[in-house]
Design an enzyme around this catalytic site. Sequence first.
Site, mmCIF file in Angstrom:
data_model
loop_
_atom_site.group_PDB
_atom_site.id
_atom_site.type_symbol
_atom_site.label_atom_id
_atom_site.label_comp_id
_atom_site.label_asym_id
_atom_site.label_seq_id
_atom_site.Cartn_x
_atom_site.Cartn_y
_atom_site.Cartn_z
ATOM 1 N N HIS A 1 -3.516 -5.516 0.970
ATOM 2 C CA HIS A 1 -2.908 -5.746 2.284
ATOM 3 C C HIS A 1 -2.915 -7.228 2.672
ATOM 4 O O HIS A 1 -3.875 -7.697 3.280
ATOM 5 C CB HIS A 1 -3.696 -4.984 3.352
ATOM 6 C CG HIS A 1 -3.479 -3.519 3.351
ATOM 7 N ND1 HIS A 1 -2.478 -2.905 4.061
ATOM 8 C CD2 HIS A 1 -4.148 -2.520 2.729
ATOM 9 C CE1 HIS A 1 -2.529 -1.597 3.888
ATOM 10 N NE2 HIS A 1 -3.537 -1.327 3.078
ATOM 11 N N CYS B 1 0.831 -1.206 0.000
ATOM 12 C CA CYS B 1 0.000 0.000 0.000
ATOM 13 C C CYS B 1 0.870 1.262 0.000
ATOM 14 O O CYS B 1 1.505 1.560 -0.986
ATOM 15 C CB CYS B 1 -0.989 -0.036 1.167
ATOM 16 S SG CYS B 1 -2.351 1.123 0.951
ATOM 17 N N GLU C 1 -1.374 -8.628 5.051
ATOM 18 C CA GLU C 1 -1.357 -8.809 6.518
ATOM 19 C C GLU C 1 -2.761 -8.773 7.099
ATOM 20 O O GLU C 1 -2.994 -9.225 8.212
ATOM 21 C CB GLU C 1 -0.454 -7.755 7.169
ATOM 22 C CG GLU C 1 -1.056 -6.363 7.355
ATOM 23 C CD GLU C 1 -1.056 -5.508 6.096
ATOM 24 O OE1 GLU C 1 -0.790 -6.043 4.998
ATOM 25 O OE2 GLU C 1 -1.344 -4.294 6.213
#
Lengths: 290, 791
Positions: free
Chosen positions: A224, A93, A226
């Site tokens: 993302h 990002c 994560e």
Amino acid sequence: MATSFKGKVAIIQFPGVNCENETADAIRSVGLDADLFRWNEDPGLLEESLAVVLPGGFSYQDRIRAGVVAAKDTVMDALSDLASAGHPLLGICNGAQVLVESGFIPGIHWERVDLALAPNIMEDREGYYCNWVYLRNEGSSCRWTRLFLEEEVIPVPIAHAEGRFVTRDEDLLEQMIKNGQIVLRYCTDRGDIDSAFPVNPNGSMENIAGICNREGNVLAMMPHPERASWLRQVPEDICGIWGKKRFQAAGDFSRMEDEGPGRRFFASLLEKGPVSASSGCSGQAKEGGR
Amino acid sequence: MLKGTVRITDRTDAEVAESLKKRDLNLAVSEARRVCELLGRDPTIVELTIFNTMWSEHCSYKSSRRILGEMLPTKAANVVMGPGEDAGVVRFAKAADGDWHCLVIAHESHNHPSQLLPVEGAATGIGGIVRDVYCMGAEVVGVLDPLRFGDPHGENAGQTISIARGVVDGIAQYGNALGVPNLGGDVVFDEGYDDNCLVNVVAVGTVMESKILRSRVPEEAKNRPYKIILVGKPTDDSGFGGAAFASEDLSSEEDANRGAVQVPDPFLKRVLSVANRKVLEQASERGFSIGFKDLGAGGISCVTSELADAGGFGVRLDLDQVNVAAGHFPAAVIACSETQERYAMAVPEEFVGDVLKIYNEEFDLPHIYHGAGAFVVGDVTVEKKYTIVSQGEIVCEAPINVITTGISYDRAKKSRRLLFKEPAGQDDRSLKEDLLKVISSVNIASKGHLFRHYDSEVQGRAVLRPGEADAGVIAPVPGIAAGIALSVDGNPRYGTIDPYQGGALAVIEAARNVAAVGAEPWTITDCLNYGNPEIEEVFWEFYEGVRGVGDACRGIGLISHEGDPLPVVSGNVSFYNQGESGKAIPPSPIIACAGVVKDYSRSRSIGFKESGNTVYYVGEPLDELGGSEYYKVIYGELGANVPEADFVRERNQIRAVIEMHDLGWVRACHDTGQGGMITALAEMLVAARTGSSVGLTIDIDEFSNTGLSAEKILFSETGGFVVELSAGIEREVLALCARVRVKLHKIGTLNSRSNLEAVSGDKRLAIWETEELRDAYINGCRGIFGIEKGE
């Protein structure tokens, strides 16, 4: 007092980033050690690291343009040397925006800014957009995606206002395709490439969600991983194999704590040795579905 | 005589009034004279400005304090800290080492600033409320935003839409950059908010009980010298008089007030919160007790006086040590301005150097933000005196409790007698059209477009996101099954008809929402938004609302602790919500409920899951459509028969639904408030996963014992739940409901036809294809927030 990063993944904490902690958690979930590196610490510490991640957020408040101030930070000089030497480097990002603004990506002309991450173009809305999307792994020689099958569909969330990969240089796009640098593209839940919103959530050219350098050790991705590293993070209405897993895990806490679709980006670091060159970029050249 | 003394004692009331007005002070003449009495002399301008803020409604709760104290239950088995701190704290899960995971929650309004400058007003609302949670030593894990706007199709449509968009933008800009997920909220449009929107904000955090910080100078300051450190943004004149401004009517002098809105900066807040964490960790490691408090209303003077007084100390402040932005500011401005992104702490002298190093060198505040930094601005004194020095001269000197004691009023109240009546009704209504109208109305239709402006994924804890279920759910602590469910509620139309029910139903509805994901309602916060309390009818509305909130909290109680109330641990009162017209907003008690679910993996989205499963209605519809969405949309009327809170029934229903979750039966669950049962069914169908084919037929004859017409059965807003349970457990379901004494109706079995059908015996009343319901639901807010395809 300085932390040693020996054998650890270093997460660069520029002022204003805000995904550093969950990124560290996701890395730890694959059994690796991770620690935060404050931007103004001694960059020499990074040399011993296993890999470096630039997490999401708003480094330097997105002043001037997202990622551009951090791209000029002195720590980037050290990262340039490391990346050139083949050190794994991942920008997520805002981290991807930094990698583009520093010219590491596409990196065909190292440190020359050839790409931009422009404001999203969406239907009936503008600005920030947060939602789950589907990515297709394009089967490249990228260090960070080698645990995914070719054309595997990976659900992950995005959350950004400037995530549209663009370049004015058409030759560059062709070169990137030829080099197998376009590793992740937005697709439908069945893996079809549809350029319309919301399948392509930001108007990115060729539905590009992630680009690596030619050597495959540096990856810039807008989504993302994560936030998709545990099954519990996957929404109930996701389709496909991950939706099915999520559905079956409902009511079973231990299964909900199992891995999610994004964890393999980090787990790829566990694979030793260089990426096999033969994995190529076959998915990339296909015209189907465009 | 101190420098800058304002003469009051020997002046006439008219002269005092003139003098106060000239200085932009809102103190009443009687209040100014009271200041003289307390000080035993005429005050300085700095002192007068401090009292102006400290005695504002916003800071002093001067009209509301007594009633809140009498009416609201604040103690229960789970409460660690109730109202009085910056945020409330409850325990929610025990850790292996015996320590407790605690939930921290705070709730505030930012109504007036948002009406004037929607983006900045809403953003600073988020900025302020997260500070309240951070300063308890907690990590902020989410925010929620209850919003109330005017009629988007009414006279003020243009302004309403522009305010609504600005507010959403402000919330998004701040929360997204700060890295705090948005976990929910609600939006209500009503012409009663045409001149005065409501922007409430809720922040939630987690902390271990042993690590909770107090907003007070620690006891240890008796034994060794303590310093006051101010950290953050350089002080300027932004937000000067903000608290006093929040306690005024919105007037046509709006422009003159714009300076009172603070300037938000989530970037600096993020860096500060990272640096704060390091300071707190070091203090804990080295065994230093510190006091920590955020700067909000009243700025430096308010924070330092409260920090010291709470610990039983005094303070001597030197304003010349405060880092100020470029320009010259009078002492009163430096002492009282509400510049954002600042914290104050009391730390032992030997720790000062390390604290300054962390902020000013490691996190390099002075270089990453012009003028920011940490500075020592004063000393803690054992003598309980509050002294401010500016340019070597004393500009404020008083016993510290005089500054912090506040002021209180007994306001008069008078019940208003308004007549409400039920609409006449029409025989030839089309049920088919009516449902499509209701689910496309702005208060029911999808807010998906709006939620997607907010980052709900950051921190990676979200299990159920805004719009997916009646409450947002997070897994707050890695590796433990306990989840936290969050919801906000408050229906202005109920309060308009009956302010008592408005308060009670807001609590009930918020509690039901968390129960719908299997969570036990665990604590609430209240933000009480009303008009001018000096008007007797308005004050009566307030009194009734608080009475309703209190009764509901005691009536529902903690399900797992028989006899304990559902505690109110934090809250806020916002008066003077009225526009130029002088008309007060509808009574608007807004409740946030936090629930604890034993195992988050059992919390499901509202979408219907699989054909073959059985759908039940827990509860029974009554003739209670007063204030309903149906009356409003179909007849354009309020009606009279507002739902009447039945606390025993509510408690039992909540218990039944939680038990169904605990037993692993629930596949989907949705409470039937706004829009009634048929709206709930339509929403569950629309939310089914793309590609899954589910449908349902509802036979209203199942409800014939109620004696109600079809429209009343289907659109009644009497509380209940629709639950989709796994098949083949009918007997167990009946037994459970009999045991906890709740009414249960079987609606039917999910089929695979992708439609919703209503029948009465053999007669079909209406049939809706899922696609047409979806279109109506998704497009309803087009033109306000836009539309999103594919949702």
